[in-house]
Each structure stands twice: as structure tokens, then as C-alpha cells.
Design a protein around this motif. Structure first.
Motif, PDB file in Angstrom:
ATOM      1  N   TYR A  53      62.870  27.750   9.127  1.00 54.49           N
ATOM      2  CA  TYR A  53      64.201  28.355   9.089  1.00 54.49           C
ATOM      3  C   TYR A  53      65.168  27.494   9.895  1.00 54.49           C
ATOM      4  CZ  TYR A  53      61.585  32.398   7.460  1.00 54.49           C
ATOM      5  OH  TYR A  53      60.747  33.223   6.760  1.00 54.49           O
ATOM      6  N   ILE A  54      64.725  27.070  11.083  1.00 45.75           N
ATOM      7  CA  ILE A  54      65.582  26.261  11.955  1.00 45.75           C
ATOM      8  C   ILE A  54      65.915  24.932  11.284  1.00 45.75           C
ATOM      9  CG2 ILE A  54      65.699  25.053  14.174  1.00 45.75           C
ATOM     10  CD1 ILE A  54      63.877  27.375  15.272  1.00 45.75           C
ATOM     11  N   VAL A  55      64.911  24.263  10.735  1.00 44.83           N
ATOM     12  CA  VAL A  55      65.140  23.002  10.025  1.00 44.83           C
ATOM     13  C   VAL A  55      66.071  23.246   8.833  1.00 44.83           C
ATOM     14  CG1 VAL A  55      64.025  21.220   8.612  1.00 44.83           C
ATOM     15  CG2 VAL A  55      62.979  21.943  10.772  1.00 44.83           C
ATOM     16  N   GLY A  56      65.879  24.365   8.147  1.00 50.01           N
ATOM     17  CA  GLY A  56      66.702  24.701   6.985  1.00 50.01           C
ATOM     18  C   GLY A  56      68.157  24.983   7.307  1.00 50.01           C
ATOM     19  N   PHE A  57      68.456  25.275   8.580  1.00 50.53           N
ATOM     20  CA  PHE A  57      69.851  25.539   8.944  1.00 50.53           C
ATOM     21  C   PHE A  57      70.756  24.334   8.678  1.00 50.53           C
ATOM     22  CE2 PHE A  57      68.432  28.724  12.453  1.00 50.53           C
ATOM     23  CZ  PHE A  57      68.268  29.719  11.506  1.00 50.53           C
ATOM     24  N   LEU A  58      70.207  23.132   8.832  1.00 48.26           N
ATOM     25  CA  LEU A  58      71.039  21.933   8.638  1.00 48.26           C
ATOM     26  C   LEU A  58      71.452  21.754   7.180  1.00 48.26           C
ATOM     27  CD1 LEU A  58      72.435  19.766  10.246  1.00 48.26           C
ATOM     28  CD2 LEU A  58      70.423  18.336   9.955  1.00 48.26           C
ATOM     29  N   PRO A  59      70.534  21.726   6.201  1.00 48.80           N
ATOM     30  CA  PRO A  59      71.004  21.641   4.812  1.00 48.80           C
ATOM     31  C   PRO A  59      71.820  22.869   4.403  1.00 48.80           C
ATOM     32  CG  PRO A  59      68.606  21.863   4.884  1.00 48.80           C
ATOM     33  CD  PRO A  59      69.064  21.650   6.293  1.00 48.80           C
ATOM     34  N   THR A  60      71.518  24.011   4.997  1.00 47.71           N
ATOM     35  CA  THR A  60      72.319  25.206   4.735  1.00 47.71           C
ATOM     36  C   THR A  60      73.778  24.949   5.104  1.00 47.71           C
ATOM     37  OG1 THR A  60      70.495  26.758   4.995  1.00 47.71           O
ATOM     38  CG2 THR A  60      72.693  27.602   5.469  1.00 47.71           C
ATOM     39  N   ALA A  61      73.998  24.448   6.309  1.00 51.08           N
ATOM     40  CA  ALA A  61      75.359  24.194   6.787  1.00 51.08           C
ATOM     41  C   ALA A  61      76.065  23.153   5.920  1.00 51.08           C
ATOM     42  CB  ALA A  61      75.326  23.733   8.246  1.00 51.08           C
ATOM     43  N   ILE A  62      75.356  22.093   5.584  1.00 47.09           N
ATOM     44  CA  ILE A  62      75.959  21.027   4.775  1.00 47.09           C
ATOM     45  C   ILE A  62      76.393  21.565   3.416  1.00 47.09           C
ATOM     46  CG2 ILE A  62      75.479  18.864   3.544  1.00 47.09           C
ATOM     47  CD1 ILE A  62      73.556  18.185   5.955  1.00 47.09           C
ATOM     48  N   ILE A  63      75.499  22.245   2.732  1.00 46.36           N
ATOM     49  CA  ILE A  63      75.798  22.722   1.378  1.00 46.36           C
ATOM     50  C   ILE A  63      76.853  23.822   1.400  1.00 46.36           C
ATOM     51  CG2 ILE A  63      74.801  23.886  -0.642  1.00 46.36           C
ATOM     52  CD1 ILE A  63      72.233  22.155  -0.025  1.00 46.36           C
ATOM     53  N   HIS A  69      84.642  33.029  -2.395  1.00 47.19           N
ATOM     54  CA  HIS A  69      83.931  31.746  -2.319  1.00 47.19           C
ATOM     55  C   HIS A  69      83.092  31.661  -1.043  1.00 47.19           C
ATOM     56  CE1 HIS A  69      85.189  29.860  -5.957  1.00 47.19           C
ATOM     57  NE2 HIS A  69      86.470  29.948  -5.658  1.00 47.19           N
ATOM     58  N   ALA A  70      83.585  32.222   0.030  1.00 48.12           N
ATOM     59  CA  ALA A  70      82.804  32.225   1.271  1.00 48.12           C
ATOM     60  C   ALA A  70      81.548  33.079   1.117  1.00 48.12           C
ATOM     61  CB  ALA A  70      83.658  32.716   2.436  1.00 48.12           C
ATOM     62  N   ILE A  71      81.642  34.187   0.380  1.00 47.70           N
ATOM     63  CA  ILE A  71      80.453  35.009   0.128  1.00 47.70           C
ATOM     64  C   ILE A  71      79.434  34.211  -0.688  1.00 47.70           C
ATOM     65  CG2 ILE A  71      79.569  37.032  -1.123  1.00 47.70           C
ATOM     66  CD1 ILE A  71      82.168  38.494  -0.257  1.00 47.70           C
ATOM     67  N   VAL A  72      79.899  33.555  -1.744  1.00 44.30           N
ATOM     68  CA  VAL A  72      78.991  32.744  -2.566  1.00 44.30           C
ATOM     69  C   VAL A  72      78.340  31.657  -1.696  1.00 44.30           C
ATOM     70  CG1 VAL A  72      78.854  31.083  -4.475  1.00 44.30           C
ATOM     71  CG2 VAL A  72      80.166  33.206  -4.747  1.00 44.30           C
ATOM     72  N   ALA A  73      79.131  30.973  -0.895  1.00 44.60           N
ATOM     73  CA  ALA A  73      78.594  29.915  -0.033  1.00 44.60           C
ATOM     74  C   ALA A  73      77.558  30.475   0.936  1.00 44.60           C
ATOM     75  CB  ALA A  73      79.724  29.234   0.733  1.00 44.60           C
ATOM     76  N   ASN A  74      77.838  31.621   1.520  1.00 47.02           N
ATOM     77  CA  ASN A  74      76.907  32.223   2.467  1.00 47.02           C
ATOM     78  C   ASN A  74      75.628  32.712   1.793  1.00 47.02           C
ATOM     79  OD1 ASN A  74      77.785  32.710   5.519  1.00 47.02           O
ATOM     80  ND2 ASN A  74      79.628  32.536   4.263  1.00 47.02           N
ATOM     81  N   VAL A  75      75.738  33.212   0.565  1.00 44.68           N
ATOM     82  CA  VAL A  75      74.537  33.622  -0.171  1.00 44.68           C
ATOM     83  C   VAL A  75      73.700  32.388  -0.519  1.00 44.68           C
ATOM     84  CG1 VAL A  75      73.677  34.635  -2.328  1.00 44.68           C
ATOM     85  CG2 VAL A  75      75.467  35.807  -1.022  1.00 44.68           C
ATOM     86  N   ILE A  76      74.365  31.320  -0.947  1.00 43.25           N
ATOM     87  CA  ILE A  76      73.652  30.062  -1.212  1.00 43.25           C
ATOM     88  C   ILE A  76      72.943  29.606   0.068  1.00 43.25           C
ATOM     89  CG2 ILE A  76      73.944  27.590  -1.700  1.00 43.25           C
ATOM     90  CD1 ILE A  76      76.232  28.452  -3.651  1.00 43.25           C
ATOM     91  N   GLY A  77      73.646  29.687   1.188  1.00 41.85           N
ATOM     92  CA  GLY A  77      73.060  29.312   2.476  1.00 41.85           C
ATOM     93  C   GLY A  77      71.849  30.156   2.815  1.00 41.85           C
ATOM     94  N   MET A  78      71.929  31.454   2.547  1.00 38.61           N
ATOM     95  CA  MET A  78      70.803  32.347   2.799  1.00 38.61           C
ATOM     96  C   MET A  78      69.590  31.920   1.975  1.00 38.61           C
ATOM     97  SD  MET A  78      70.275  36.333   1.719  1.00 38.61           S
ATOM     98  CE  MET A  78      70.012  35.847   0.028  1.00 38.61           C
ATOM     99  N   VAL A  79      69.818  31.610   0.706  1.00 35.35           N
ATOM    100  CA  VAL A  79      68.715  31.204  -0.179  1.00 35.35           C
ATOM    101  C   VAL A  79      68.088  29.901   0.329  1.00 35.35           C
ATOM    102  CG1 VAL A  79      68.151  30.404  -2.523  1.00 35.35           C
ATOM    103  CG2 VAL A  79      69.612  32.428  -2.195  1.00 35.35           C
ATOM    104  N   ILE A  80      68.903  28.959   0.739  1.00 37.32           N
ATOM    105  CA  ILE A  80      68.384  27.685   1.256  1.00 37.32           C
ATOM    106  C   ILE A  80      67.542  27.920   2.509  1.00 37.32           C
ATOM    107  CG2 ILE A  80      69.020  25.465   2.310  1.00 37.32           C
ATOM    108  CD1 ILE A  80      71.532  25.574   0.427  1.00 37.32           C
ATOM    109  N   THR A  81      68.071  28.698   3.440  1.00 34.80           N
ATOM    110  CA  THR A  81      67.342  28.976   4.676  1.00 34.80           C
ATOM    111  C   THR A  81      66.019  29.680   4.383  1.00 34.80           C
ATOM    112  OG1 THR A  81      69.386  29.103   5.966  1.00 34.80           O
ATOM    113  CG2 THR A  81      67.450  30.166   6.906  1.00 34.80           C
ATOM    114  N   LEU A  82      66.054  30.681   3.516  1.00 32.28           N
ATOM    115  CA  LEU A  82      64.820  31.401   3.179  1.00 32.28           C
ATOM    116  C   LEU A  82      63.817  30.498   2.454  1.00 32.28           C
ATOM    117  CD1 LEU A  82      66.129  34.930   2.109  1.00 32.28           C
ATOM    118  CD2 LEU A  82      65.032  34.256   4.266  1.00 32.28           C
ATOM    119  N   ALA A  83      64.311  29.609   1.614  1.00 35.51           N
ATOM    120  CA  ALA A  83      63.408  28.691   0.906  1.00 35.51           C
ATOM    121  C   ALA A  83      62.705  27.754   1.891  1.00 35.51           C
ATOM    122  CB  ALA A  83      64.175  27.885  -0.139  1.00 35.51           C
ATOM    123  N   PHE A  84      63.466  27.194   2.823  1.00 34.68           N
ATOM    124  CA  PHE A  84      62.861  26.321   3.840  1.00 34.68           C
ATOM    125  C   PHE A  84      61.876  27.110   4.697  1.00 34.68           C
ATOM    126  CE2 PHE A  84      65.889  23.094   2.788  1.00 34.68           C
ATOM    127  CZ  PHE A  84      65.422  21.917   3.342  1.00 34.68           C
ATOM    128  N   GLY A  85      62.300  28.276   5.157  1.00 29.50           N
ATOM    129  CA  GLY A  85      61.450  29.082   6.027  1.00 29.50           C
ATOM    130  C   GLY A  85      60.172  29.530   5.354  1.00 29.50           C
TER     131      GLY A  85
END
Length: 183
Positions: free
Chosen positions: A88-98, A112-128
Motif C-alpha cells: 500500500y505504501i509503495v502504491g501511494f507513489l504511482p497513486t499520487a502520480i496518476i 473529476h477529483a472524485i474520479v481521480a481519487n477512485v482511480i487512486g484507491m484502485v491503484i493503492t488496493l491493487a499494489f497492496g
């Protein structure tokens, strides 16, 4: 008015501090707790944008990696990053970038911020989840159940809150000329 590099670095450090503080807000679960970290990542990137938001996240990760107790439970060190929750911690970096790139491209509006944050959630959960599967030697199903399924509803709520609050705070900071206006 263009803000100085020093001012921008102070904003990034402030963002890292927000993440460190919200990381201490936890709801314990068996393998992976629900934390305020993901809310903080979304909030900081929404407020500070792609460049400074990502810098804040990188600074947060580096502070924790060198042993400063900024991770959940006031812990730090490489052992946390290579442990069960390290993905999850490692995933925070690509989450922030994307997330930052998405909002930069499509604009800083609440939808758009909601969409970006949902995308970020998916990225973080995928890494974790992937990291949890490998480190805990779980099946994909077990890793998904322990590392993602429990966090989907809270993650969506945190994504919406981070988006709404982030856009409101960003606009107020722009009005006060504390950050540059977004396009």
C-alpha cells in the motif's frame, strides 16, 4: 504571482505532515487496518496537484523508510515497507502520480477529483493486494478478501471526501493567493 521553490518545498513538507498525521487514524482489522493514509493521499494530491502532491507522498515514504515514525501506529523503517502493508505504501507513489496527472488533464472539479481519487484507491488496493499475496503467501482470492474487499466501500467514501474537501480547500488557497490558480 509565481511562488518560490522554497515555498513550494514547504507546501510539499506540509503535505507529508498531513499524511503522517492522518496515518495515525486507524480502525484495526486482522491483517490490514483501515487508515487515514489513503484519505490523506487523496486530499494532499487534490489540494497540491500533480507535482507537489507527488513530492509530498515521496517525502512521506522516504521519511518512513529511514525510520521516522510516520507510518500507521507511529512506526517507520524499511521493515514496514517490506512487511504485509508495504505494498500500500509503495502504491501511494504511482497513486499520487496518476491522480495528479488525471486532474491536470481533466481539470480540478469535484466530479473529476472524485474520479481521480477512485482511480487512486484502485491503484493503492491493487499494489497492496498484490504485495500481500506475495509476502503472506496467500491465494489471489484470500489476498483480495484480506487486502481489498474490506476496503472498497470505505475507500469510495474516503475518495469522495478527499475530492470534495480537496477541491474546496484548493479553491480557498487560490483565492488567498497561497497557491497558484489551476486552469
Amino acid at each position: 504571482m509565481k511562488k518560490s521553490s522554497t515555498y513550494q518545498y514547504v507546501l510539499a513538507a506540509f503535505g507529508a505532515a498531513i499524511i503522517a498525521v492522518l496515518a495515525q487514524v486507524t480502525i484495526p482489522l486482522p491483517l490490514v487496518p483501515i487508515t487515514g493514509q489513503t484519505l490523506a493521499i487523496g486530499l494532499v494530491v487534490t489540494i497540491l496537484g500533480a507535482k507537489l502532491g507527488t513530492l509530498s507522498v515521496l517525502l512521506y515514504i522516504l521519511l518512513g523508510a529511514v525510520g521516522i515514525p510516520v507510518f500507521t501506529g507511529f512506526v517507520g523503517g524499511l521493515g514496514i515497507i517490506v512487511g504485509l502493508t508495504g505494498g500500500y505504501i509503495v502504491g501511494f507513489l504511482p497513486t499520487a502520480i496518476i491522480m495528479g496527472l488525471y486532474m491536470k488533464k481533466f481539470g480540478l472539479t469535484i466530479p473529476h477529483a472524485i474520479v481521480a481519487n477512485v482511480i487512486g484507491m484502485v491503484i493503492t488496493l491493487a499494489f497492496g493486494t498484490t504485495w500481500l499475496k506475495i509476502v503472506a503467501e496467500l491465494s489471489w482470492n484470500a489476498a483480495f478478501m484480506a487486502g481489498a474487499a474490506t476496503f472498497i466501500i470505505p475507500g469510495l467514501l474516503k475518495a469522495a471526501l478527499a475530492a470534495w474537501l480537496g477541491v474546496v480547500v484548493r479553491r480557498r488557497l487560490e483565492t488567498a493567493h497561497l497557491v497558484e490558480a489551476t486552469v
